[in-house]
Design an enzyme around this catalytic site. Structure first.
Site, mmCIF file in Angstrom:
data_model
loop_
_atom_site.group_PDB
_atom_site.id
_atom_site.type_symbol
_atom_site.label_atom_id
_atom_site.label_comp_id
_atom_site.label_asym_id
_atom_site.label_seq_id
_atom_site.Cartn_x
_atom_site.Cartn_y
_atom_site.Cartn_z
ATOM 1 N N ARG A 1 0.842 -1.204 0.000
ATOM 2 C CA ARG A 1 0.000 0.000 0.000
ATOM 3 C C ARG A 1 0.879 1.257 0.000
ATOM 4 O O ARG A 1 0.587 2.246 -0.661
ATOM 5 C CB ARG A 1 -0.961 0.012 1.203
ATOM 6 C CG ARG A 1 -1.637 1.378 1.382
ATOM 7 C CD ARG A 1 -2.914 1.334 2.211
ATOM 8 N NE ARG A 1 -2.797 0.592 3.444
ATOM 9 C CZ ARG A 1 -2.147 1.013 4.535
ATOM 10 N NH1 ARG A 1 -1.545 2.181 4.551
ATOM 11 N NH2 ARG A 1 -2.108 0.254 5.612
ATOM 12 N N TYR B 1 -16.459 15.905 -15.597
ATOM 13 C CA TYR B 1 -16.890 14.505 -15.587
ATOM 14 C C TYR B 1 -17.903 14.285 -14.447
ATOM 15 O O TYR B 1 -17.717 14.792 -13.333
ATOM 16 C CB TYR B 1 -15.652 13.611 -15.416
ATOM 17 C CG TYR B 1 -15.987 12.188 -15.096
ATOM 18 C CD1 TYR B 1 -16.755 11.418 -15.962
ATOM 19 C CD2 TYR B 1 -15.544 11.603 -13.912
ATOM 20 C CE1 TYR B 1 -17.084 10.114 -15.656
ATOM 21 C CE2 TYR B 1 -15.854 10.289 -13.610
ATOM 22 C CZ TYR B 1 -16.633 9.554 -14.489
ATOM 23 O OH TYR B 1 -16.956 8.268 -14.182
ATOM 24 N N ASP C 1 -7.246 18.029 -14.944
ATOM 25 C CA ASP C 1 -7.559 16.644 -15.294
ATOM 26 C C ASP C 1 -7.172 16.486 -16.761
ATOM 27 O O ASP C 1 -7.816 17.039 -17.649
ATOM 28 C CB ASP C 1 -9.056 16.372 -15.076
ATOM 29 C CG ASP C 1 -9.406 14.913 -15.325
ATOM 30 O OD1 ASP C 1 -8.748 14.279 -16.161
ATOM 31 O OD2 ASP C 1 -10.354 14.417 -14.691
ATOM 32 N N LYS D 1 -8.078 5.339 -19.149
ATOM 33 C CA LYS D 1 -8.388 5.796 -20.510
ATOM 34 C C LYS D 1 -7.142 5.682 -21.395
ATOM 35 O O LYS D 1 -6.631 4.608 -21.574
ATOM 36 C CB LYS D 1 -8.937 7.223 -20.462
ATOM 37 C CG LYS D 1 -9.908 7.487 -19.312
ATOM 38 C CD LYS D 1 -11.153 6.636 -19.358
ATOM 39 C CE LYS D 1 -12.116 7.086 -18.273
ATOM 40 N NZ LYS D 1 -13.047 6.086 -17.832
HETATM 41 N N1 PLP Z 1 -11.703 12.147 -15.139
HETATM 42 C C1 PLP Z 1 -12.280 12.072 -16.357
HETATM 43 C C2 PLP Z 1 -12.154 13.209 -17.316
HETATM 44 C C3 PLP Z 1 -13.019 10.932 -16.713
HETATM 45 O O1 PLP Z 1 -13.600 10.876 -17.925
HETATM 46 C C4 PLP Z 1 -13.135 9.870 -15.770
HETATM 47 C C5 PLP Z 1 -13.906 8.658 -16.096
HETATM 48 O O2 PLP Z 1 -14.564 8.576 -17.115
HETATM 49 C C6 PLP Z 1 -12.521 9.996 -14.528
HETATM 50 C C7 PLP Z 1 -11.818 11.145 -14.235
HETATM 51 C C8 PLP Z 1 -12.653 8.909 -13.488
HETATM 52 O O3 PLP Z 1 -11.850 7.807 -13.835
HETATM 53 P P1 PLP Z 1 -12.159 6.278 -13.418
HETATM 54 O O4 PLP Z 1 -13.375 5.854 -14.152
HETATM 55 O O5 PLP Z 1 -10.899 5.581 -13.836
HETATM 56 O O6 PLP Z 1 -12.359 6.237 -11.944
#
Ligand code: PLP
Length: 426
Positions: free
Chosen positions: A87, A139, A211, A236
């Site tokens: 961890r 998101y 992000d 992604k």
């Molecule tokens: N940030 C963005 C722009 C996203 O599109 C997503 C998920 O689609 C996330 C964060 C969250 O990621 P996760 O689904 O891997 O938890």
């Protein structure tokens, strides 16, 4: 254990021999892997292949070993080889953290179990009583996390159009500690001027967090424009194969003190990524530049096709000259990415649903950034956690369809969409 012991490459079996040891909080230390200085001077595509990895000193394995262990044996009381518990730190995770740090040009990183846990790690840096500014069409999961923090911990949140710099300036409060920038935003591909908003944040003592999930460091490097932290859903593009969930938080090169903070928050929340998943993301990174080029080539072809189609009212793709922020995209980004959203002229649910059901190469699924193309309906899928009112404010109507363009041949994707649009009910 002493610094000297865990950096000694001569101790048999000491991972310092092949990975520099990174106990929580020390990932920013100079000289990670032996190849780090060579990789630092390389071009981005070369960095994608080599960052964080080197032949293993035990058997010469070209790919890093997966240290699939929860715990590490101590050599003696108070002496271990730099790791004690997975961890808190793991050599496979350290390799991925080094790779992502190098690609983003940061001071250090921490890898998390999901993109959402990366979001949580960043939010947990905020002191009690903070106020945060956030992109209005962020998101849906980020929106949900912010709303949870508002209800549970009293976090003050203002959602606003970050492209409106006057509105951003006016929205700062005495206690504003963070500006959450999602650019391009999900799903409407609106852009934020990272340099301008980061400068406003810095002047007010707030952290600018970007992000960077939608473009990856291949197509956008926020630290070059003054951001303090970068967050990724590595689920992604960074992994790119739709077989892992993961996340990362990276600290800017001028914010080395943040490295220890993000790593210790990841450790205390218990959100660190498993060694096996880290290995998979590290493997994905090797083809990141190639994949991003292919995603973009496909997205350009599809966006141009949609923009000229009579059934389509609007196409949101920053690579199109008609995008209201095309000039900013050209200046700020190193590419336009593989995400597109568009709106049908008559965007009734019946017609949208028909389209979602009729396409053949696009899988109806959430997520993005994989090699295969996906189609999604944000209002009922990725952004369903937003209230209808919040969706309305963000402009996410029922007519919006989102595409994640994979690396298939663009002609096949265009033909598929053409056939589906042709068959729309009147
Ligand atoms: N940030 C963005 C722009 C996203 O599109 C997503 C998920 O689609 C996330 C964060 C969250 O990621 P996760 O689904 O891997 O938890």
């Amino acid at each position: 254990m002493s610094d000297e012991a865990h950096l000694d490459p001569n101790i048999p079996g000491n991972p310092a021999y092949h990975f520099t040891i990174v106990p929580p909080g020390t990932a920013a230390r100079a000289g990670w892997s032996r190849r780090a200085p060579l990789v630092a001077g390389a071009r981005l595509g070369t960095k994608c292949v080599h960052a964080g990895v080197q032949p293993d000193s035990a058997y010469g394995a070209v790919m890093p070993p997966i240290y699939q262990t929860s715990t590490f044996a101590f050599r003696d009381v108070c002496t271990n080889a730099g790791y004690d518990y997975t961890r808190s730190g793991n050599p496979t995770r350290a390799a991925l953290e080094e790779a992502i740090t190098v690609l983003e040009g940061g001071a250090g990183a921490t890898c998390t179990s999901t993109g959402m846990s990366a979001v949580l790690v960043a939010l947990n840096l905020l002191p009690h009583g903070s106020h945060l500014l956030c992109t209005v069409d962020c998101y849906g999961g980020t929106f949900r996390a912010l709303e949870h923090a508002r209800a549970a911990y009293g976090l003050e949140v203002t959602y606003l159009e970050l492209a409106d710099l006057e509105a951003v300036r006016a929205a700062f409060r005495e206690n504003t500690r963070m500006v959450w920038i999602e650019t391009p935003s999900n799903p409407l591909l609106r852009l934020t001027d990272i340099r301008a908003v980061s400068a406003l944040a810095r002047a007010r003592g707030a952290l600018a967090v970007v992000d960077n999930t939608f473009l990856s460091p291949v197509q956008q490097r926020p630290f070059e424009r003054g951001a303090d932290l970068v967050v990724h859903s590595t689920t992604k593009y960074l992994n790119g194969h739709s077989d892992v969930v993961g996340g990362a938080v990276v600290a800017a090169p001028n914010q080395p003190a943040l490295v220890q903070r993000i790593q210790s928050v990841n450790n205390l929340l218990g959100t660190s990524q498993s060694p096996h998943d880290c290995f998979l993301v590290l493997r994905g990174l090797k083809t990141l530049q190639l994949r991003m080029r292919a995603h973009e080539a496909g997205a350009r072809a599809v966006a141009e096709f949609l923009a000229g189609h009579p059934a389509v009212a609007k196409v949101h793709y920053p690579g199109l000259p008609s995008h209201p922020q095309h000039a900013l995209a050209t200046e700020q980004q190193h590419g336009f990415g593989g995400m597109i959203s568009f709106e049908l002229k008559d965007g009734s649910r019946a017609r949208v649903d028909h389209l979602l059901r009729t396409v053949r190469w696009f899988t109806l699924a959430e997520s993005l950034g994989g090699v295969e193309s996906l189609i999604a309906h944000p209002a009922s899928m990725t952004h369903a956690s937003m209230s209808p009112e919040a969706r309305r404010r963000a402009g996410i109507t029922d007519a919006v369809v989102r595409l994640s363009i994979g690396i298939e041949e663009p002609e096949d994707l265009v033909a598929d969409l053409a056939a589906a649009l042709e068959s729309l009910p009147a």
